[in-house]
Enzyme design. Structure first.
Site, PDB file in Angstrom:
ATOM      1  N   CYS A   1     -27.270   1.286  14.463  1.00 46.93           N
ATOM      2  CA  CYS A   1     -26.123   0.735  15.190  1.00 46.93           C
ATOM      3  C   CYS A   1     -26.480  -0.622  15.778  1.00 46.93           C
ATOM      4  CB  CYS A   1     -25.722   1.696  16.306  1.00 46.93           C
ATOM      5  SG  CYS A   1     -24.426   1.034  17.403  1.00 46.93           S
TER       6      CYS A   1
ATOM      7  N   ARG B   1      20.038   4.847   9.400  1.00 48.74           N
ATOM      8  CA  ARG B   1      19.969   5.668   8.194  1.00 48.74           C
ATOM      9  C   ARG B   1      19.339   7.027   8.452  1.00 48.74           C
ATOM     10  NH1 ARG B   1      17.075   3.424   2.818  1.00 48.74           N
ATOM     11  NH2 ARG B   1      15.240   3.514   4.169  1.00 48.74           N
TER      12      ARG B   1
ATOM     13  N   CYS C   1     -24.328   4.821  23.422  1.00 50.18           N
ATOM     14  CA  CYS C   1     -23.935   3.577  22.753  1.00 50.18           C
ATOM     15  C   CYS C   1     -22.920   2.856  23.632  1.00 50.18           C
ATOM     16  CB  CYS C   1     -23.344   3.873  21.384  1.00 50.18           C
ATOM     17  SG  CYS C   1     -22.736   2.391  20.518  1.00 50.18           S
TER      18      CYS C   1
ATOM     19  N   CYS D   1     -26.597  -0.205  19.880  1.00 49.55           N
ATOM     20  CA  CYS D   1     -27.564   0.593  20.644  1.00 49.55           C
ATOM     21  C   CYS D   1     -28.840   0.906  19.874  1.00 49.55           C
ATOM     22  CB  CYS D   1     -26.924   1.893  21.122  1.00 49.55           C
ATOM     23  SG  CYS D   1     -26.553   3.067  19.795  1.00 49.55           S
TER      24      CYS D   1
ATOM     25  N   SER E   1      18.208   5.419  -0.734  1.00 51.21           N
ATOM     26  CA  SER E   1      17.151   4.418  -0.840  1.00 51.21           C
ATOM     27  C   SER E   1      17.352   3.661  -2.154  1.00 51.21           C
ATOM     28  CB  SER E   1      15.791   5.111  -0.805  1.00 51.21           C
ATOM     29  OG  SER E   1      14.754   4.171  -0.867  1.00 51.21           O
ATOM     30  N   LEU E   2      16.404   2.810  -2.521  1.00 51.34           N
ATOM     31  CA  LEU E   2      16.459   2.098  -3.793  1.00 51.34           C
ATOM     32  C   LEU E   2      15.163   2.302  -4.552  1.00 51.34           C
ATOM     33  CD1 LEU E   2      17.965  -1.377  -2.760  1.00 51.34           C
ATOM     34  CD2 LEU E   2      19.145   0.476  -3.937  1.00 51.34           C
TER      35      LEU E   2
ATOM     36  N   GLU F   1       0.834  -1.206   0.000  1.00 49.25           N
ATOM     37  CA  GLU F   1       0.000   0.000   0.000  1.00 49.25           C
ATOM     38  C   GLU F   1       0.870   1.257   0.000  1.00 49.25           C
ATOM     39  OE1 GLU F   1      -4.025  -1.343   2.379  1.00 49.25           O
ATOM     40  OE2 GLU F   1      -2.146  -1.251   3.490  1.00 49.25           O
TER      41      GLU F   1
ATOM     42  N   LYS G   1      16.546  -9.337  -0.315  1.00 48.61           N
ATOM     43  CA  LYS G   1      16.375  -8.040   0.355  1.00 48.61           C
ATOM     44  C   LYS G   1      15.733  -8.281   1.713  1.00 48.61           C
ATOM     45  CE  LYS G   1      14.252  -3.477  -0.243  1.00 48.61           C
ATOM     46  NZ  LYS G   1      13.477  -3.503   1.018  1.00 48.61           N
TER      47      LYS G   1
ATOM     48  N   GLU H   1      22.042  -4.381   7.183  1.00 45.79           N
ATOM     49  CA  GLU H   1      20.748  -4.409   7.850  1.00 45.79           C
ATOM     50  C   GLU H   1      20.851  -5.110   9.198  1.00 45.79           C
ATOM     51  OE1 GLU H   1      17.692  -3.204   6.444  1.00 45.79           O
ATOM     52  OE2 GLU H   1      19.045  -2.319   4.963  1.00 45.79           O
TER      53      GLU H   1
END
Length: 562
Positions: free
Chosen positions: A435, A151, A459, A438, A94-95, A46, A130, A187
């Site tokens: 709901c 880093r 609620c 409630c 970075s890559l 994401e 990686k 790493e």
């Protein structure tokens, strides 16, 4: 990546500028959560999608590139870190990423064009797995380790020299005859088995501490890491190095920074093997190959071994082998032209959606959760999946009984990526208009996708969730008020007005607990002391604890400045 030409036709400049502004803010937020707080909220895939969307918009509208563009930065600034700051002599880059064989082929073609090589001219590359860890630079002078740094933002990192002294893979003195000054980069990571053992130990320690105090043990307050990468980062970035000493950290090298003296090799492969000879571990899957087909073959080989590796990896890194060619290729804004990370796709599996339950959060948001027939995805049995909101259910056309494709990337709640039986006739799912807790009306405000209960504190679900938030670690952090205790106090009618009633608890209330199973003199007095200790809380924590929509911990502090 989206075609820039199509974007410039489909979007107005105003819309593009607004989206670039939103992306800059969102990516900055997720950089902070991942790099500085070791608490990511979204999957790597994401995050990569956000970055690629930003890159596509900048390619289509180069004149709209912002001063705070995410494409100009690496990692996250470390100004808020309690650790000392270290300026890197050579920037830690970075890559760039590739997500399929076609993009890897395009990268190889760009390398050829930049170097002015013919189609048949051989190019050697290195390829290695990686690892999903925390980048760290080790500076050796005359063979002695003098400094270790994270880093950070690529230019300034955090000094973790005392901490790496407790990592057995990192020697205090190099073997052989290294350069006069040599920054070795790699790493810090934690193996899967060690990660599971650490979380178990932290849970056991939290339980023992609660028992020693005579308090109710709340497992939700125990420190638990989401995945091995977060565990490694949180363990290394400790102000107290004795904490790091108790954590099973590992290290391997994959590159270098500043060198004073003669670099021990003329190729990437030669230098990595020299670093290995100096006494630092490197990937056992590191190899040298020639040509695109060999790169992709090694990628496929590593992908096949991935489930059986003792550590987490998220792709394969390719580098042009000849260092003189690396120097000619140089860098773009934040990454070298001579290296590429070929990411693995998210892990997926098919299963059946057996039910859709609705959970009510502290702000009244109705969140649908899919209950699945158990399925193994990436070595983890998955039974629940987030369905996000009403619009997502409609977009996927989900109904109970559908066969669905599940994606799990990292140790996060999985998601549905496809409904495999959309065409099968079934009773449609109807999102509740009231709901489920409630009975109050549930509505979505204009321009919002989330449906919320309008019941407020009448609620019971919102009441409990708001109380849990108020006493949580990031807010007032009142020890002893776990979910079980809050639920008990709500049932007794002691907290019907919300968080304010916590500070209205008096001796008469606690007298009623003396004869209640699970309570003792010690636990009652400890809870009273914990509540009294927070009667004059930090103002920003109090504001955050009130659970006002859009007011997180950072916003709360910003609002109270000045």
């Amino acid at each position: 990546m989206a075609d820039p030409a199509n974007l410039s036709e489909d979007l107005s400049e105003a819309d593009a500028a607004n989206e670039l502004m939103r992306l800059a803010r969102e990516i900055k937020k997720h950089n902070r959560l991942y790099h500085a707080e070791d608490a990511p909220e979204i999957t790597d895939q994401e995050y990569d999608a956000l970055v690629r969307r930003n890159e596509a918009l900048e390619a289509a509208f180069p004149h709209l590139i912002r001063a705070d563009s995410p494409s100009k930065g690496v990692g996250h600034e470390v100004a808020a870190s309690p650790l000392s700051k270290v300026a890197h002599a050579v920037r830690m880059m970075s890559l760039d990423n590739a997500f399929n064989a076609e993009e890897v082929g395009e990268w190889v073609a760009r390398v050829r064009r930049f170097l002015d090589l013919g189609a048949d001219a051989p190019i050697a590359f290195t390829a290695e797995d990686k690892i999903d860890g925390l980048s760290c630079s080790l500076r050796y002078e005359n063979g002695e380790l003098v400094r270790a740094a994270t880093r950070g933002d690529g230019q300034v990192g955090e000094d973790v020299t005392p901490n790496v002294a407790h990592i057995a893979d990192i020697p205090a003195k190099l073997a052989g005859a290294p350069p006069e000054a040599f920054e070795i980069r790699g790493e810090v990571y934690m193996e899967r088995a060690a990660f599971a053992d650490l979380n178990t130990r932290l849970m056991d320690e939290a339980r023992a501490a609660a028992e020693a105090k005579g308090e109710e043990f709340d497992p939700h307050k125990a420190r638990q890491f989401a995945n091995p990468r977060n565990a490694a980062a949180g363990s290394l970035r400790q102000k107290d190095a004795s904490v790091t000493a108790k954590r099973p950290l590992r290290f391997w090298a994959h590159g270098w920074g500043e060198v004073k003296g003669e670099l021990p090799g003329e190729t990437q492969c030669e230098v990595i093997r020299a670093i290995e000879a100096f006494g630092l571990p490197v990937s056992q899957l590191f190899t040298r190959v020639e040509g695109l087909d060999a790169l992709l073959a090694h990628y496929k080989s590593i992908a096949g071994q991935r489930p059986d590796l003792p550590y987490e990896i998220d792709g394969v890194v390719y580098k042009v082998d000849r260092i003189d060619w690396q120097e000619r290729l140089g860098f773009v804004a934040k990454a070298p032209r001579w290296a590429l990370a070929h990411k693995f796709p998210a892990e997926r599996a098919e299963t059946t959606l057996e039910a859709i339950d609705i959970q009510v959060g502290r702000t009244g948001k109705l969140t649908p959760v899919g209950r699945l027939a158990p399925v193994l995805v990436g070595g983890v049995t998955v039974t629940n999946v987030t369905l996000h909101n009403r619009d997502e259910i409609a977009r996927l056309g989900l109904r109970v009984g559908d066969r669905v494709l599940i994606q799990r990337a990292g140790d996060v709640i999985p998601q549905v990526v496809e409904n495999l039986t959309r065409e099968v006739e079934r009773e449609p799912y109807r999102f509740p208009s009231t709901c489920p807790e409630c009975g109050s009306e549930a509505v979505a405000e204009e321009d919002e996708v989330d449906v919320r209960c309008t019941g407020g504190l009448i609620c019971p679900a919102q009441r409990l969730e708001r109380l849990k938030h108020f006493v949580s670690r990031g807010a007032l952090d009142i020890e002893g008020l776990g979910e079980k205790t809050l639920s008990e106090f709500l049932e007794r009618g002691w907290l019907k007005n919300g968080p304010v009633d916590i500070f209205r608890l008096e001796d008469d209330h606690f007298d009623d607990l003396w004869t209640t199973k699970g309570w003792s003199d010690v636990s009652i007095h400890n809870l009273m002391d914990a509540i009294n200790a927070k009667r004059a809380p930090d103002a920003a924590r109090l504001l955050f604890g009130l659970g006002i929509r859009h007011v997180g911990a950072v916003t709360a502090r910003d609002l109270l400045k000045g």
